[in-house]
Motif scaffolding. Structure first.
Motif, mmCIF file in Angstrom:
data_model
loop_
_atom_site.group_PDB
_atom_site.id
_atom_site.type_symbol
_atom_site.label_atom_id
_atom_site.label_comp_id
_atom_site.label_asym_id
_atom_site.label_seq_id
_atom_site.Cartn_x
_atom_site.Cartn_y
_atom_site.Cartn_z
ATOM 1 N N GLY A 82 -61.558 52.646 84.572
ATOM 2 C CA GLY A 82 -61.014 53.566 85.578
ATOM 3 C C GLY A 82 -61.391 55.012 85.288
ATOM 4 O O GLY A 82 -61.816 55.750 86.181
ATOM 5 N N ASP A 151 -64.270 48.451 90.558
ATOM 6 C CA ASP A 151 -63.752 48.548 89.193
ATOM 7 C C ASP A 151 -62.785 47.395 88.889
ATOM 8 O O ASP A 151 -61.816 47.185 89.608
ATOM 9 C CB ASP A 151 -63.081 49.936 89.101
ATOM 10 N N ARG A 191 -51.017 54.202 77.748
ATOM 11 C CA ARG A 191 -51.437 54.605 79.107
ATOM 12 C C ARG A 191 -50.315 55.312 79.866
ATOM 13 O O ARG A 191 -50.552 56.247 80.615
ATOM 14 C CB ARG A 191 -51.969 53.404 79.892
ATOM 15 N N ARG A 195 -46.943 50.796 84.420
ATOM 16 C CA ARG A 195 -47.452 49.522 84.934
ATOM 17 C C ARG A 195 -46.713 48.332 84.340
ATOM 18 O O ARG A 195 -46.315 48.365 83.176
ATOM 19 C CB ARG A 195 -48.956 49.412 84.632
HETATM 20 MG MG LIG Z 1 -58.348 50.260 85.195
#
Ligand SMILES: [Mg+2]
Ligand SMILES: Nc1ncnc2c1ncn2[C@@H]1O[C@H](COP(=O)(O)OP(=O)(O)O)[C@@H](O)[C@H]1O
Ligand SMILES: O=c1ccn([C@@H]2O[C@H](COP(=O)(O)OP(=O)(O)O)[C@@H](O)[C@H]2O)c(=O)[nH]1
Length: 254
Positions: A82, A151, A191, A195
């Motif tokens: 990403g 992606d 990250r 998520r």
């Molecule tokens: Mg990604």
């Protein structure tokens, strides 16, 4: 003596013929030089990639001249797909289609597939091909751009076959980020995007799925000479400098 003279004459004739051939082939010589320079540019690519292919030209994919230019971007979770796609899109004018992003958007919408996608993501599994390819097709068709980075897809051979059947074309090439597991895990756990799959348990499952099901897709394209493998370690900038020559060497009209 006579024989020697004859031999000399023949030698002289031969030499002058050779020189004539050399001069008449000067344009050829220069075009060869150009090819050498082109090959040198390609070698710059090869220095960064374990596998390279002839730079693709727009419209040279299987589906005819006006087909979009598509690069799949693969690599494990946290390999930097990403992050690098954003840089490529900005620098080289590609549209960035994140398969996971499309699925997350679908998950948060009222779609009938929302709950199913959430469950699969949490498990680290792969969504049904029909669902993902439909979302990708819609994204391609609704864009004005004709250059796409896809992606995080295809994640399985089944995904790949479904894409090629539904879209009717293979990608022009595949960019693959090669990264050690421990680096990927560290990045995923840092990250911090909220998520459902960025946790220790799911990342372990995702790595299993990646090795068993996604890597064969990369191998498939490597066998076809379509895979560019890039070292995914180092800083974001260092990695982008490895990616840049690949895209800079593409001969795209827009
Ligand atoms: Mg990604
Ligand atoms: N080269 C890098 N070094 C350190 N962190 C990185 C690097 N590239 C990306 N990251 C960070 O690692 C995490 C995963 O990167 P991301 O691009 O989302 O990977 P992927 O899409 O392959 O899962 C993100 O938080 C990102 O900011
Ligand atoms: O083609 C795809 C892409 C993603 N996913 C799901 O979405 C998750 C997150 O994918 P994403 O590409 O966003 O993750 P990344 O590799 O970038 O961390 C995956 O683990 C899968 O569960 C999927 O099923 N099919």
């Amino acid at each position: 003596m006579r024989v020697n003279v004859q031999t000399q004459i023949q030698k002289t004739k031969h030499r002058s013929k050779m020189w004539r051939r050399r001069f008449t082939s000067l344009p050829l010589f220069f075009s060869h030089l150009q090819q050498v320079r082109r090959a040198d540019e390609l070698k710059i690519c090869q220095a960064f990639c374990t596998e390279t292919v002839k730079p693709p030209v727009e419209g040279e994919s299987n589906s005819g001249r006006n087909s979009p230019f598509v690069a799949f971007v693969l690599g494990g979770p946290g390999s930097g797909k990403g992050t690098q796609c954003l840089k490529i899109a900005e620098t080289f004018g590609f549209d960035h289609i994140g398969a996971g992003d499309l699925l997350r958007k679908e998950m948060h919408s009222d779609s009938e597939n929302g709950a199913m996608i959430q469950k699969l993501m949490k498990e680290g599994s792969i969504a049904p091909s029909e669902v993902t390819v439909k979302l990708i097709k819609k994204a391609i068709e609704s864009a004005e751009n004709r250059k796409f980075l896809i992606d995080g897809f295809p994640r399985s051979e089944e995904n790949r076959v479904a894409y090629e059947r539904i879209i009717g074309a293979e990608p022009n090439f595949v960019l693959f980020f090669d990264c050690p597991e421990e680096v990927m895990v560290k990045r995923v756990l840092n990250r911090n995007e909220g998520r459902v799959d960025d946790n220790e348990h799911t990342v372990k499952e995702r790595l299993k799925v990646y090795k068993a099901i996604t890597l064969p897709v990369a191998n498939h394209y490597a066998m076809k000479g379509k895979l560019y493998k890039v070292d995914g370690t180092g800083t974001q900038e260092e990695i982008f400098e490895r990616v840049r020559p690949i895209f800079a060497s593409l001969r795209l009209s827009t």
